[in-house]
Motif scaffolding. Structure first.
Motif, short mmCIF file in Angstrom:
data_model
loop_
_atom_site.label_atom_id
_atom_site.label_comp_id
_atom_site.label_asym_id
_atom_site.label_seq_id
_atom_site.Cartn_x
_atom_site.Cartn_y
_atom_site.Cartn_z
N ASP A 1 3.87 -0.28 10.41
CA ASP A 1 4.69 0.49 11.34
C ASP A 1 3.89 1.72 11.76
OD1 ASP A 1 7.36 1.34 12.56
OD2 ASP A 1 6.92 3.00 11.20
N THR A 2 3.71 1.91 13.07
CA THR A 2 2.85 2.99 13.57
C THR A 2 3.34 4.36 13.12
OG1 THR A 2 2.32 1.66 15.52
CG2 THR A 2 1.83 4.01 15.63
N ARG A 3 4.64 4.56 13.16
CA ARG A 3 5.18 5.86 12.77
C ARG A 3 4.94 6.13 11.29
NH1 ARG A 3 11.55 7.65 13.25
NH2 ARG A 3 11.28 9.81 12.56
N SER A 4 5.16 5.11 10.46
CA SER A 4 4.91 5.25 9.02
C SER A 4 3.44 5.50 8.75
CB SER A 4 5.39 3.99 8.30
OG SER A 4 5.05 4.03 6.95
N LEU A 5 2.58 4.77 9.47
CA LEU A 5 1.14 4.95 9.29
C LEU A 5 0.71 6.37 9.61
CD1 LEU A 5 -1.79 3.86 8.93
CD2 LEU A 5 -1.72 3.32 11.37
N LYS A 6 1.17 6.90 10.74
CA LYS A 6 0.78 8.25 11.12
C LYS A 6 1.27 9.28 10.11
CE LYS A 6 0.42 7.50 16.12
NZ LYS A 6 0.98 7.85 17.45
N ASN A 7 2.47 9.07 9.57
CA ASN A 7 2.99 10.01 8.56
C ASN A 7 2.10 10.02 7.32
OD1 ASN A 7 5.15 11.70 7.25
ND2 ASN A 7 5.30 9.90 5.95
N VAL A 8 1.72 8.82 6.84
CA VAL A 8 0.87 8.74 5.65
C VAL A 8 -0.51 9.32 5.94
CG1 VAL A 8 -0.17 7.19 3.96
CG2 VAL A 8 2.15 6.74 4.78
N LEU A 9 -1.03 9.08 7.13
CA LEU A 9 -2.33 9.65 7.51
C LEU A 9 -2.29 11.18 7.49
CD1 LEU A 9 -3.79 7.53 10.46
CD2 LEU A 9 -4.92 8.10 8.31
N ASN A 10 -1.24 11.74 8.07
CA ASN A 10 -1.10 13.20 8.09
C ASN A 10 -1.02 13.78 6.68
OD1 ASN A 10 -1.18 13.43 10.89
ND2 ASN A 10 1.03 13.12 11.11
N ILE A 11 -0.26 13.10 5.81
CA ILE A 11 -0.13 13.57 4.42
C ILE A 11 -1.48 13.51 3.72
CG2 ILE A 11 0.92 13.06 2.18
CD1 ILE A 11 3.37 12.00 3.73
N ALA A 12 -2.20 12.39 3.91
CA ALA A 12 -3.51 12.24 3.25
C ALA A 12 -4.48 13.31 3.72
CB ALA A 12 -4.06 10.85 3.53
N LEU A 13 -4.47 13.62 5.02
CA LEU A 13 -5.38 14.64 5.54
C LEU A 13 -4.99 16.04 5.06
CD1 LEU A 13 -5.92 13.34 9.19
CD2 LEU A 13 -7.56 13.33 7.30
N GLN A 14 -3.68 16.28 4.90
CA GLN A 14 -3.27 17.56 4.30
C GLN A 14 -3.79 17.67 2.88
OE1 GLN A 14 0.90 18.86 4.76
NE2 GLN A 14 1.11 17.27 6.34
N CYS A 15 -3.69 16.59 2.13
CA CYS A 15 -4.18 16.60 0.75
C CYS A 15 -5.68 16.84 0.69
CB CYS A 15 -3.85 15.26 0.07
SG CYS A 15 -2.09 14.97 -0.20
N ALA A 16 -6.41 16.36 1.71
CA ALA A 16 -7.87 16.45 1.68
C ALA A 16 -8.41 17.66 2.44
CB ALA A 16 -8.46 15.16 2.28
N GLU A 17 -7.57 18.67 2.63
CA GLU A 17 -8.05 19.92 3.24
C GLU A 17 -9.09 20.58 2.33
OE1 GLU A 17 -7.53 21.40 6.03
OE2 GLU A 17 -5.77 20.43 6.92
N GLU A 18 -10.10 21.22 2.96
CA GLU A 18 -11.12 21.91 2.17
C GLU A 18 -10.55 23.12 1.44
OE1 GLU A 18 -14.73 22.89 4.03
OE2 GLU A 18 -15.19 20.85 4.70
N ASP A 19 -9.64 23.83 2.09
CA ASP A 19 -8.99 24.98 1.46
C ASP A 19 -7.90 24.49 0.52
OD1 ASP A 19 -7.80 27.33 0.72
OD2 ASP A 19 -7.08 27.87 2.72
N LYS B 1 0.83 -1.21 0.00
CA LYS B 1 0.00 0.00 0.00
C LYS B 1 0.87 1.26 0.00
CE LYS B 1 -4.14 -1.96 2.16
NZ LYS B 1 -5.07 -1.92 3.31
N LEU B 2 1.95 1.23 0.76
CA LEU B 2 2.85 2.39 0.81
C LEU B 2 3.51 2.62 -0.54
CD1 LEU B 2 4.05 4.60 2.57
CD2 LEU B 2 5.85 2.99 3.25
N PRO C 1 10.05 11.00 5.44
CA PRO C 1 9.22 11.30 6.61
C PRO C 1 10.02 11.90 7.76
CG PRO C 1 9.57 8.93 6.39
CD PRO C 1 10.08 9.56 5.13
N GLU C 2 11.34 11.58 7.80
CA GLU C 2 12.15 12.08 8.90
C GLU C 2 12.32 13.59 8.85
OE1 GLU C 2 14.79 11.35 5.45
OE2 GLU C 2 13.22 10.23 6.47
N LEU C 3 12.20 14.18 7.65
CA LEU C 3 12.36 15.63 7.52
C LEU C 3 11.14 16.39 8.00
CD1 LEU C 3 14.07 15.78 4.00
CD2 LEU C 3 15.16 15.79 6.26
N ASP C 4 10.03 15.71 8.16
CA ASP C 4 8.79 16.37 8.55
C ASP C 4 8.48 16.18 10.04
OD1 ASP C 4 8.14 17.22 5.90
OD2 ASP C 4 7.75 15.12 5.46
#
Length: 789
Positions: free
Chosen positions: A750-768, A604-605, A785-788
């Motif tokens: 991996d929990t850390r990888s999952l949270k990173n992808v979730l955050n990216i997806a939610l940024q992409c799906a912002e209304e603005d 999936k990643l 992901p380490e840079l973010d």
């Protein structure tokens, strides 16, 4: 000894002592010393041992002073004397006491020099860790007298500035390292350009010369003229041209090179063993000017690669070099010789128009060319509802166009007729050399009457058989008008126009349906060259879109080439039928795989990263600005190794970059649940609509929940259906991340990888839309992901 000279000596000692040495190589070349070609171990090596400078063998007893990668693949990145190699005996590179770095041949002839002068102080020639060979004058502080980065040959290293005074010149061939015909440089209009500087003509071919500067995504309003490829794989130029390599961010060695075939490519060194292309300017090498020389035609297929052929009536000028093209087998401009034309289908010759006739008939075009001695032929092309005629005074840059454009080559009539005979020679049918049979008649020997009858029947039978064979042959050759140009248009070409009959046969009368959607129905088919294809029959375009418009759009799609975009093999346009032929993907769509629960977290990643790369290419690296407008799991296809490829791109809407991103649509496009708010609120549509849809797709992959099903079944407290994005945000706010993940994926991520992808997806799906990242930024965040954090 004065204090200043003592200081210089101490400075030099510091440089020497901080650099590791070996007995067989140098790390510095000092004033008055030299490197000899006779001593094979005389090299200058960078402190990190990545680069080596010395004499490099380029032929039998022929050497050049070069810089190359030290280990495994000794790839040359810079050469001092590429056009005048030196002898393999008694040649040397010397650093004179006056500050001049000089390359001498065996007879003491100066082949190359830096033409530098040093008044006082120490001199040191050093190869830096980045591959830059630098001549320092040390007089209190090191001062650069000369550096190889200012004089590149055909290669640009990471972080090496490319300026108004720089140019990359290709090598002559794969084995001949002397200067070739292709050059990358900044034009006087401040645009980074590729030039073909051939034996007879010169022409700029990149950016595409028929485009205006702003249409090609370039700007002339910056005279700094500087470009650079950084160590992460991002290239930026002052004319606003830029790109990311496909392995952007990976810590590998890279080079940017103008290859001998005229294409610019960025290579990455994979596992220290192999250079792999990560970006290239041209996906179709036949569009590069001069690759086959004058009076020739360039053809390309994915199986055989690029090939050059002389146009009928011409012969190859230099048997060993296609750059010189072909020369006529006849004497041009002879008044007493009658001339006619040979028609080549699916062919274009770019440039060198002698004249232009708008809305011309074919006969008028032929007559105009026959009346002009300088006319070598003409292009007859359908454009914007009329036929236009382009008379050619030179036949350069011939290539397959993929569309029904015809080129007519003017030749003596004897050669025109031989063109037909040349094709007939390929026929499988061979007629007897003697079509008559002598029969002796006798009226007084009755027993010979039966023999005569037998001979007559036999002769008649042969005649009937010959007539049948001729009729069959004529029927076969008349089925496809393009077959007369078979020598010039291979059946297995990468992009072609199919007939409706061909595709009907390939799909067994459209009986093998493998998918359907709003745009049309997809069928599985087997083409005549045994390739398995996905053939989409489009619904909507048949009623309102003309043939010219459809061809223009499908031509754009056919030019796009990326490992994460589905490859388009061709199209069909007949009457109201509009079909597109794609490569077939073994594992079908992402939607199908999500239903089957066959994808683990790693797959999936990889799908998330690959899809982002494909969309980033569409948004930022194409000459045309391409929006997908319907990003969803059904339009993300998976090959045998589950690598993703975005499908149905370009059919929704094509834009010219000069129009800007804010563009009007005649109707809402996309699929409910994946559509950005801009569609609903009638806001300007930009590439951020694809970013939003991408974010929803990633959330669907993580949660296993369809956004459409949620809108239909999940009620919220506000009295309206809750979207997938809202549901995920609520779960995160309640610190219930584990409840978000699809149960089929639990325990495998991996929990850390999952949270990173979730955050990216939610940024992409912002209304603005302004709060959403670009797709290239998404790629960067997924890979780093380490840079973010």
């Amino acid at each position: 000894m004065t204090m200043s000279s003592l200081f210089c000596l101490l400075h030099l000692l510091i440089i020497l002592t901080t650099t590791p040495f070996t007995c067989s190589s140098f790390h510095l070349l000092s004033k008055g010393s030299s490197i000899s070609v006779d001593h094979k171990d005389d090299h200058i090596v960078s402190p990190n041992r990545l680069f080596t400078a010395g004499f490099y063998k380029v032929g039998i007893n022929a050497y050049s002073f070069s810089i190359w990668f030290t280990e495994n693949i000794q790839t040359v990145v810079w050469t001092a004397n590429r056009d005048v190699p030196v002898n393999g005996i008694r040649s040397k590179l010397s650093l004179y006491k006056n500050g001049n770095l000089v390359l001498e041949d065996a007879d003491k002839t100066i082949v190359w020099s830096t033409e530098t002068k040093a008044t006082n102080g120490s001199l040191v020639l050093k190869l830096e860790n980045n591959g830059n060979l630098v001549l320092y004058q040390i007089n209190g502080h090191p001062y650069i007298l000369w550096q190889s980065f200012d004089y590149p040959t055909d290669t640009l290293l990471p972080n090496q500035p490319f300026t108004r005074n720089s140019q990359l010149v290709s090598s002559r061939s794969r084995t001949n390292f002397s200067s070739g015909f292709f050059k990358l440089y900044f034009e006087n209009n401040n645009v980074l350009s590729l030039l073909y500087d051939g034996p007879e003509i010169t022409s700029v071919y990149w950016p595409e010369p028929y485009l205006k500067t702003w249409d090609a995504g370039r700007s002339t309003y910056n005279n700094s003229r500087i470009a650079k490829l950084d160590s992460r794989g991002e290239f930026n130029s002052s004319d606003e041209f830029g790109f990311f390599v496909s392995d952007f961010g990976a810590k590998v060695q890279r080079i940017m090179k103008v290859d001998f075939d005229g294409n610019i490519r960025v290579y990455s060194l994979v596992k220290g063993q192999k250079w792999e292309v990560q970006w290239q300017a041209f996906s179709r090498s036949c569009k590069i000017h001069g690759v086959c020389g004058p009076n020739s035609l360039c053809t390309y297929s994915s199986k055989t690669g690029r090939k050059c052929n002389c146009v009928h009536g011409y012969k190859k000028k230099d048997p060993n070099d296609w750059s010189y093209g072909c020369e006529p087998e006849f004497k041009p401009c002879q008044k007493e010789v009658k001339e006619d034309f040979v028609e080549l289908h699916f062919v274009e010759f770019y440039g060198y128009d002698l004249n232009f006739l708008h809305n011309s008939t074919l006969e008028a075009c032929k007559q105009s060319c026959l009346n002009d001695c300088n006319c070598k032929g003409f292009q007859y092309k359908f454009d914007t509802g009329v036929y236009n005629c382009f008379l050619k005074n030179l036949l350069y840059n011939g290539y397959q166009s993929g569309f029904e454009n015809s080129v007519y080559i003017k030749l003596p009539k004897s050669l025109v007729s031989s063109y037909q005979e040349r094709f007939n020679e390929n026929s499988r049918y061979v007629c007897p050399s003697n079509l008559t049979m002598s029969v002796t008649r006798s009226y007084y020997k009755k027993h010979e009457i039966g023999t005569v009858k037998a001979l007559l029947w036999f002769g008649g039978g042969i005649g009937v058989l010959e007539i049948l064979l001729i009729l069959i042959f004529l029927y076969i050759t008349s089925r496809d008008s393009s077959i007369t140009a078979q020598s010039y248009y291979p059946i297995g070409s990468a992009f072609k126009r199919f007939t409706y009959t061909e595709l009907k046969k390939a799909t067994d009368n459209f009986s093998k349906e493998i998918g359907r959607g709003g745009a049309g129905v997809v069928y599985k088919g087997e083409l005549s060259d045994d390739r398995i294809a996905a053939i989409k029959m489009l619904k909507e375009v048949s009623d309102h879109q003309g043939e010219a418009e459809f061809q223009a759009e499908i031509s754009t799609i056919g030019r796009l080439n990326h490992m994460n975009l589905i490859e388009t093999w061709g199209y069909c346009v007949e009457g109201k039928h509009r079909l597109v032929v794609y490569e077939f993907m073994e594992n079908g769509s992402l939607a199908k795989m999500l239903e089957s629960n066959k994808l683990d977290w790693e797959k999936k990643l990889e799908i998330a990263i690959g899809t982002a790369k494909g969309l980033a290419y569409l948004h930022e690296e194409c000459l045309e600005w391409v929006l997908h407008c319907d990003v969803k799991p059904h339009n993300i296809l998976l090959d045998s190794s589950y690598s993703p490829k975005v499908a149905d791109f370009g059919l929704s809407k094509l834009f010219d970059r000069s129009a800007g991103e804010d563009s009007d649509f005649s109707r809402i496009r996309g699929t409910r649940g994946y559509m950005a708010p801009e569609w609903v609120f009638n806001l300007p549509i930009t590439s951020k609509v694809d970013v939003y849809s991408y974010g929803v797709v990633i959330l669907e992959m993580i949660t296993g929940r369809s956004p459409l099903q949620m809108q239909q079944s999940s009620g919220g407290n506000s009295g309206r259906d809750q979207t997938l994005v809202e549901w995920v945000r609520d779960k995160i706010n309640d610190d219930c991340v584990e409840e978000i993940v699809d149960v089929e994926t639990c325990g495998e991520y991996d929990t850390r990888s999952l949270k990173n992808v979730l955050n990216i997806a939610l940024q992409c799906a912002e209304e603005d839309r302004d709060a959403r990242p670009s797709m290239s930024q998404v790629v960067h965040m997924l890979l780093h992901p380490e840079l973010d954090d």
